[in-house]
Design a protein around this motif. Structure first.
Motif, PDB file in Angstrom:
ATOM      1  N   MET A 157       3.174 -17.208   3.520  1.00  0.00           N
ATOM      2  CA  MET A 157       2.034 -16.295   3.755  1.00  0.00           C
ATOM      3  C   MET A 157       1.885 -14.786   3.264  1.00  0.00           C
ATOM      4  O   MET A 157       2.957 -14.286   3.753  1.00  0.00           O
ATOM      5  CB  MET A 157       1.562 -16.565   5.299  1.00  0.00           C
ATOM      6  CG  MET A 157       0.409 -15.655   5.813  1.00  0.00           C
ATOM      7  SD  MET A 157       0.029 -15.792   7.430  1.00  0.00           S
ATOM      8  CE  MET A 157      -1.501 -16.618   7.389  1.00  0.00           C
ATOM      9  N   THR A 158       0.913 -14.330   2.810  1.00  0.00           N
ATOM     10  CA  THR A 158       0.703 -12.954   2.267  1.00  0.00           C
ATOM     11  C   THR A 158       0.391 -12.138   3.438  1.00  0.00           C
ATOM     12  O   THR A 158      -0.467 -12.357   4.248  1.00  0.00           O
ATOM     13  CB  THR A 158      -0.216 -13.080   1.408  1.00  0.00           C
ATOM     14  OG1 THR A 158       0.063 -13.934   0.210  1.00  0.00           O
ATOM     15  CG2 THR A 158      -0.457 -11.676   0.725  1.00  0.00           C
TER      16      THR A 158
ATOM     17  N   LEU B 203      -0.504  -8.125   4.941  1.00  0.00           N
ATOM     18  CA  LEU B 203      -0.918  -6.794   4.514  1.00  0.00           C
ATOM     19  C   LEU B 203      -1.137  -5.971   5.712  1.00  0.00           C
ATOM     20  O   LEU B 203      -1.929  -6.467   6.782  1.00  0.00           O
ATOM     21  CB  LEU B 203      -2.194  -6.681   3.580  1.00  0.00           C
ATOM     22  CG  LEU B 203      -2.940  -5.409   3.288  1.00  0.00           C
ATOM     23  CD1 LEU B 203      -1.868  -4.556   2.464  1.00  0.00           C
ATOM     24  CD2 LEU B 203      -4.032  -5.488   2.497  1.00  0.00           C
TER      25      LEU B 203
ATOM     26  N   GLY C  65       2.683  -4.021   2.174  1.00  0.00           N
ATOM     27  CA  GLY C  65       2.596  -5.522   1.954  1.00  0.00           C
ATOM     28  C   GLY C  65       1.987  -5.947   0.506  1.00  0.00           C
ATOM     29  O   GLY C  65       2.288  -5.198  -0.496  1.00  0.00           O
ATOM     30  N   GLU C  66       1.129  -7.034   0.644  1.00  0.00           N
ATOM     31  CA  GLU C  66       0.545  -7.166  -0.598  1.00  0.00           C
ATOM     32  C   GLU C  66      -0.729  -7.281  -0.549  1.00  0.00           C
ATOM     33  O   GLU C  66      -1.461  -7.868   0.428  1.00  0.00           O
ATOM     34  CB  GLU C  66       1.119  -8.742  -1.038  1.00  0.00           C
ATOM     35  CG  GLU C  66       2.513  -8.802  -1.232  1.00  0.00           C
ATOM     36  CD  GLU C  66       2.984  -9.963  -1.450  1.00  0.00           C
ATOM     37  OE1 GLU C  66       2.361 -11.006  -1.446  1.00  0.00           O
ATOM     38  OE2 GLU C  66       4.419 -10.508  -1.497  1.00  0.00           O
TER      39      GLU C  66
ATOM     40  N   ASP D 128      -3.882  -9.519  -2.244  1.00  0.00           N
ATOM     41  CA  ASP D 128      -4.253 -10.266  -3.186  1.00  0.00           C
ATOM     42  C   ASP D 128      -5.382 -11.314  -2.825  1.00  0.00           C
ATOM     43  O   ASP D 128      -6.215 -10.735  -2.050  1.00  0.00           O
ATOM     44  CB  ASP D 128      -2.918 -11.347  -3.411  1.00  0.00           C
ATOM     45  CG  ASP D 128      -2.547 -12.126  -2.101  1.00  0.00           C
ATOM     46  OD1 ASP D 128      -3.135 -12.069  -1.098  1.00  0.00           O
ATOM     47  OD2 ASP D 128      -1.325 -12.468  -2.111  1.00  0.00           O
TER      48      ASP D 128
ATOM     49  N   THR E  18      -5.726 -11.131   0.903  1.00  0.00           N
ATOM     50  CA  THR E  18      -5.596 -10.162   1.888  1.00  0.00           C
ATOM     51  C   THR E  18      -6.588  -9.087   1.100  1.00  0.00           C
ATOM     52  O   THR E  18      -6.967  -8.089   2.001  1.00  0.00           O
ATOM     53  CB  THR E  18      -4.374  -9.385   1.953  1.00  0.00           C
ATOM     54  OG1 THR E  18      -3.922  -9.097   0.607  1.00  0.00           O
ATOM     55  CG2 THR E  18      -3.266 -10.319   2.709  1.00  0.00           C
TER      56      THR E  18
ATOM     57  N   PHE F  35       2.910  -5.914  -4.017  1.00  0.00           N
ATOM     58  CA  PHE F  35       2.195  -6.475  -5.092  1.00  0.00           C
ATOM     59  C   PHE F  35       0.735  -6.368  -5.122  1.00  0.00           C
ATOM     60  O   PHE F  35       0.005  -6.311  -3.924  1.00  0.00           O
ATOM     61  CB  PHE F  35       2.553  -8.100  -4.733  1.00  0.00           C
ATOM     62  CG  PHE F  35       1.828  -8.871  -5.755  1.00  0.00           C
ATOM     63  CD1 PHE F  35       2.371  -9.239  -7.172  1.00  0.00           C
ATOM     64  CD2 PHE F  35       0.820  -9.751  -5.385  1.00  0.00           C
ATOM     65  CE1 PHE F  35       1.675 -10.049  -8.108  1.00  0.00           C
ATOM     66  CE2 PHE F  35      -0.002 -10.665  -6.402  1.00  0.00           C
ATOM     67  CZ  PHE F  35       0.622 -10.900  -7.517  1.00  0.00           C
ATOM     68  N   CYS F  36       0.132  -6.611  -6.048  1.00  0.00           N
ATOM     69  CA  CYS F  36      -1.280  -6.343  -6.126  1.00  0.00           C
ATOM     70  C   CYS F  36      -1.753  -7.169  -7.577  1.00  0.00           C
ATOM     71  O   CYS F  36      -1.285  -7.002  -8.476  1.00  0.00           O
ATOM     72  CB  CYS F  36      -1.734  -4.893  -6.446  1.00  0.00           C
ATOM     73  SG  CYS F  36      -3.472  -4.694  -6.672  1.00  0.00           S
ATOM     74  N   ASP F  37      -2.800  -8.263  -7.028  1.00  0.00           N
ATOM     75  CA  ASP F  37      -3.112  -9.152  -8.206  1.00  0.00           C
ATOM     76  C   ASP F  37      -4.778  -8.742  -8.562  1.00  0.00           C
ATOM     77  O   ASP F  37      -5.055  -7.609  -8.100  1.00  0.00           O
ATOM     78  CB  ASP F  37      -3.289 -10.623  -7.843  1.00  0.00           C
ATOM     79  CG  ASP F  37      -4.183 -10.805  -6.814  1.00  0.00           C
ATOM     80  OD1 ASP F  37      -4.941  -9.997  -6.407  1.00  0.00           O
ATOM     81  OD2 ASP F  37      -4.237 -12.013  -6.395  1.00  0.00           O
TER      82      ASP F  37
END
Length: 112
Positions: free
Chosen positions: A1-2, A4, A21-22, A24, A27, A55-57
């Motif tokens: 699980m992502t 943030l 955190g991330e 994406d 989140t 991380f960032c998408d």
């Protein structure tokens, strides 16, 4: 699980949204809500501190761009602090570094 985590800190002239955190597809809405809440409180000068961002998408990037547009519409701006790693590379690849120019004063404010 992502995961943030967001922390919002009001300073006299700006509001800092600190990410850990991330960001994406799972989140990004949390970040959007934080930006919208700050703007709704009349806080139009925003800084997103990405020092803890792992991380960032594209959805996260889209959220930052939309937040910048909403902040500008409110008479302010959304700036990034501590952009690094994947986010920095994403900004460079998409040629969005001009939309989020580095500002050494922000780095000093947040670390000093």
């Amino acid at each position: 699980m992502t995961m943030l985590s967001l922390t919002i800190t009001d300073h006299p002239d700006l509001t800092v949204i600190t990410l850990d955190g991330e960001v994406d597809a799972l989140t990004a809405d949390h970040l959007r809500q934080a930006i919208d809440q700050a703007l709704a409180r009349g806080r139009s000068h925003l800084v997103v501190d990405t020092a803890g961002l792992g991380f960032c998408d594209s959805r996260g990037l889209q959220t930052l761009i939309a937040g910048q547009c909403r902040a500008i519409s409110a008479g302010g701006s959304l700036r990034l602090a501590h952009a690094h790693g994947y986010l920095q590379r994403l900004l460079e690849l998409t040629q969005l570094t001009q939309l989020f120019p580095p500002d050494p004063r922000l780095e000093h404010l947040l670390t000093g």
